[in-house]
Structures are given as structure tokens and as C-alpha cells.
Design a protein around this motif. Structure first.
Motif, PDB file in Angstrom:
ATOM      1  N   CYS A  59       0.757  -2.050  -0.191  1.00  0.00           N
ATOM      2  CA  CYS A  59      -0.229  -0.046   0.042  1.00  0.00           C
ATOM      3  C   CYS A  59       1.153   1.117   0.311  1.00  0.00           C
ATOM      4  O   CYS A  59       1.735   1.474   0.159  1.00  0.00           O
ATOM      5  N   ALA A  60       0.111   2.174  -0.701  1.00  0.00           N
ATOM      6  CA  ALA A  60       0.997   3.673  -0.583  1.00  0.00           C
ATOM      7  C   ALA A  60      -0.217   4.231   0.357  1.00  0.00           C
ATOM      8  O   ALA A  60      -1.279   4.550  -0.821  1.00  0.00           O
ATOM      9  N   VAL A  61       0.352   5.116   1.333  1.00  0.00           N
ATOM     10  CA  VAL A  61      -0.733   6.429   1.392  1.00  0.00           C
ATOM     11  C   VAL A  61      -0.046   7.404   1.518  1.00  0.00           C
ATOM     12  O   VAL A  61       0.741   8.272   2.103  1.00  0.00           O
ATOM     13  N   GLN A  62      -0.864   8.372   0.623  1.00  0.00           N
ATOM     14  CA  GLN A  62      -0.831   9.529  -0.075  1.00  0.00           C
ATOM     15  C   GLN A  62      -0.888  10.609   1.189  1.00  0.00           C
ATOM     16  O   GLN A  62      -3.101  10.786   0.404  1.00  0.00           O
ATOM     17  N   THR A  63      -0.585  12.062   1.539  1.00  0.00           N
ATOM     18  CA  THR A  63      -1.738  13.255   2.322  1.00  0.00           C
ATOM     19  C   THR A  63      -0.470  14.166   1.117  1.00  0.00           C
ATOM     20  O   THR A  63       0.589  13.910   0.196  1.00  0.00           O
ATOM     21  N   THR A  64      -1.394  15.163   1.730  1.00  0.00           N
ATOM     22  CA  THR A  64      -1.341  16.772   1.409  1.00  0.00           C
ATOM     23  C   THR A  64       0.421  17.430   2.129  1.00  0.00           C
ATOM     24  O   THR A  64       0.936  18.260   2.172  1.00  0.00           O
ATOM     25  N   SER A  65       0.704  16.656   3.160  1.00  0.00           N
ATOM     26  CA  SER A  65       1.183  17.313   3.762  1.00  0.00           C
ATOM     27  C   SER A  65       2.937  16.673   4.438  1.00  0.00           C
ATOM     28  O   SER A  65       2.142  15.694   5.254  1.00  0.00           O
ATOM     29  N   SER A  66       3.832  17.052   4.599  1.00  0.00           N
ATOM     30  CA  SER A  66       4.726  16.165   5.325  1.00  0.00           C
ATOM     31  C   SER A  66       4.584  15.884   7.234  1.00  0.00           C
ATOM     32  O   SER A  66       5.051  14.807   7.540  1.00  0.00           O
ATOM     33  N   GLU A  67       3.763  16.746   7.910  1.00  0.00           N
ATOM     34  CA  GLU A  67       3.097  17.019   8.878  1.00  0.00           C
ATOM     35  C   GLU A  67       2.104  16.033   9.072  1.00  0.00           C
ATOM     36  O   GLU A  67       2.227  15.356  10.064  1.00  0.00           O
ATOM     37  N   ARG A  68       1.381  15.430   7.731  1.00  0.00           N
ATOM     38  CA  ARG A  68       0.577  14.535   8.245  1.00  0.00           C
ATOM     39  C   ARG A  68       0.930  12.553   8.317  1.00  0.00           C
ATOM     40  O   ARG A  68       0.590  12.203   8.937  1.00  0.00           O
ATOM     41  N   VAL A  69       2.277  13.079   7.129  1.00  0.00           N
ATOM     42  CA  VAL A  69       2.675  11.860   6.960  1.00  0.00           C
ATOM     43  C   VAL A  69       3.700  11.374   8.371  1.00  0.00           C
ATOM     44  O   VAL A  69       3.858  10.131   8.704  1.00  0.00           O
ATOM     45  N   ASP A  70       4.094  12.748   8.855  1.00  0.00           N
ATOM     46  CA  ASP A  70       4.718  11.976  10.757  1.00  0.00           C
ATOM     47  C   ASP A  70       3.229  11.725  11.462  1.00  0.00           C
ATOM     48  O   ASP A  70       3.566  11.072  12.285  1.00  0.00           O
ATOM     49  N   ALA A  71       2.007  12.207  11.651  1.00  0.00           N
ATOM     50  CA  ALA A  71       1.258  11.839  12.395  1.00  0.00           C
ATOM     51  C   ALA A  71       0.778  10.491  12.105  1.00  0.00           C
ATOM     52  O   ALA A  71       0.547   9.665  13.086  1.00  0.00           O
ATOM     53  N   LEU A  72       0.663  10.596  10.465  1.00  0.00           N
ATOM     54  CA  LEU A  72       0.534   9.229  10.540  1.00  0.00           C
ATOM     55  C   LEU A  72       1.125   7.759  10.509  1.00  0.00           C
ATOM     56  O   LEU A  72       0.894   7.144  10.964  1.00  0.00           O
ATOM     57  N   ASP A  73       2.666   8.468  10.826  1.00  0.00           N
ATOM     58  CA  ASP A  73       3.523   7.426  11.246  1.00  0.00           C
ATOM     59  C   ASP A  73       3.791   6.707  12.168  1.00  0.00           C
ATOM     60  O   ASP A  73       3.780   5.854  12.665  1.00  0.00           O
ATOM     61  N   GLN A  74       3.641   7.951  13.463  1.00  0.00           N
ATOM     62  CA  GLN A  74       3.067   8.001  14.671  1.00  0.00           C
ATOM     63  C   GLN A  74       1.966   7.018  14.544  1.00  0.00           C
ATOM     64  O   GLN A  74       1.500   6.044  16.089  1.00  0.00           O
ATOM     65  N   LEU A  75       0.598   7.408  14.289  1.00  0.00           N
ATOM     66  CA  LEU A  75      -0.360   6.299  14.266  1.00  0.00           C
ATOM     67  C   LEU A  75      -0.021   4.418  14.068  1.00  0.00           C
ATOM     68  O   LEU A  75      -0.625   3.505  15.044  1.00  0.00           O
ATOM     69  N   LEU A  76       0.739   4.780  13.305  1.00  0.00           N
ATOM     70  CA  LEU A  76       0.441   3.185  12.734  1.00  0.00           C
ATOM     71  C   LEU A  76       1.554   2.052  13.924  1.00  0.00           C
ATOM     72  O   LEU A  76       1.442   0.914  13.712  1.00  0.00           O
ATOM     73  N   TRP A  77       1.826   3.010  14.913  1.00  0.00           N
ATOM     74  CA  TRP A  77       2.668   2.146  15.348  1.00  0.00           C
ATOM     75  C   TRP A  77       2.539   1.932  16.817  1.00  0.00           C
ATOM     76  O   TRP A  77       2.436   1.699  17.805  1.00  0.00           O
ATOM     77  N   THR A  78       1.493   3.048  16.816  1.00  0.00           N
ATOM     78  CA  THR A  78       0.769   3.261  18.528  1.00  0.00           C
ATOM     79  C   THR A  78      -0.173   2.725  17.929  1.00  0.00           C
ATOM     80  O   THR A  78      -1.304   2.906  19.053  1.00  0.00           O
ATOM     81  N   TYR A  79      -1.818   2.771  17.289  1.00  0.00           N
ATOM     82  CA  TYR A  79      -2.793   2.626  17.613  1.00  0.00           C
ATOM     83  C   TYR A  79      -3.731   1.642  18.028  1.00  0.00           C
ATOM     84  O   TYR A  79      -4.801   1.473  18.127  1.00  0.00           O
TER      85      TYR A  79
END
Length: 148
Positions: A32-52
Motif C-alpha cells: 500500500c501507499a498512503v498519500q497525503t498533502t503535507s509532511s506533517e500529516r505523514v509524520d502523524a500517520l507514521d506515529q499512529l501506525l506504530w501506536t494505534y
């Protein structure tokens, strides 16, 4: 032709819905590729997928890290597909011009945001005009997805 799915988020936020959808893709053996529009959102999703979920995690990385091609789930702001994803998730009104490299493209949009709804409607029209199979999924009150 690529399947294009639209997920209308209403009762649960993206942060609750996205990990479940990604888990289903990985169960099917899809990258999968998850595309968003900002690097800040990428960082938030990165953290989410480790801790959800304390009992599990989703193997992933960002396109800013070494060897993005090795990632089962790649978080990105780019239209490129270095991990040869079969499924492309588009969030925050992200878009890609060419759907053909993917088995499935999934638009996740906030049902409480009129701009996001308008953008999703436009993407629906484009996908249908391009001959793609489209499907609309809506969250029920219990957060479960129902195809409409």
C-alpha cells in the motif's frame, strides 16, 4: 481497470478507520501507499501506525527514509510508487493523475467537511468517466462500513 473506492468517514475519524483498512490490505498480500498533502500529516500517520493498537503494529515507513521500495506500507506526499503498491490510499484531498498502476485506489474523506465531499464527488465523476469500477462505502452508527 482499477477499482476506485470512496470511504465516507462519519462516525469514526480517519485515525480509527485507516489502520483497519490497511490491515485488510496486508492480509490480502497487497502493498500500500498512503498519500497525503503535507509532511506533517505523514509524520502523524507514521506515529499512529506504530501506536494505534498495543497488541500489533503495521509495518510501514515514509518516503523520506532509506529504501522506501521495501516498505509494505509507504506514507508519502508524492505521486510516485517506489514500493510498487497495489493499493493507493488518498487522504486530505490528495490526488494522482494515473490510476492504472493500482488494483485499487481508495479515497478517504471527512463527511463533515463540505470541501472534502465536493472533491470526492469530482473524483467519483472522473473515475466513472475513465471507465473504472467505483464503489461508495459509508460508515454506519457503529463505525462498520456499508456499501451503498
Amino acid at each position: 481497470m482499477t477499482e476506485v473506492f470512496f470511504y465516507h468517514l462519519q462516525s469514526r475519524p480517519l485515525e480509527a478507520a485507516l489502520p483497519q483498512l490497511l490491515e485488510k490490505c496486508l492480509e490480502r498480500g497487497w502493498r500500500c501507499a498512503v498519500q497525503t498533502t503535507s509532511s506533517e500529516r505523514v509524520d502523524a500517520l507514521d506515529q499512529l501506525l506504530w501506536t494505534y493498537d498495543e497488541a500489533s503494529f503495521l509495518p510501514h515507513g515514509t518516503d523520506r527514509q532509506p529504501e522506501p521500495a521495501r516498505q509494505p506500507i509507504l506514507l508519502t506526499t508524492s505521486e510516485s510508487n517506489p514500493n510498487e503498491a497495489a493499493v493507493r490510499f488518498l487522504i486530505d484531498s490528495a490526488s494522482i493523475p494515473d490510476l492504472s498502476p493500482y488494483e485499487r485506489v481508495i479515497h478517504l474523506f471527512d463527511g463533515n467537511d463540505s470541501d472534502a465531499i465536493d472533491q470526492a464527488r469530482g473524483a467519483w465523476r472522473e473515475a466513472r468517466a475513465g471507465g473504472h469500477e467505483v464503489a461508495y462505502w459509508q460508515q454506519g452508527p457503529d463505525g462498520r462500513w456499508q456499501r451503498r
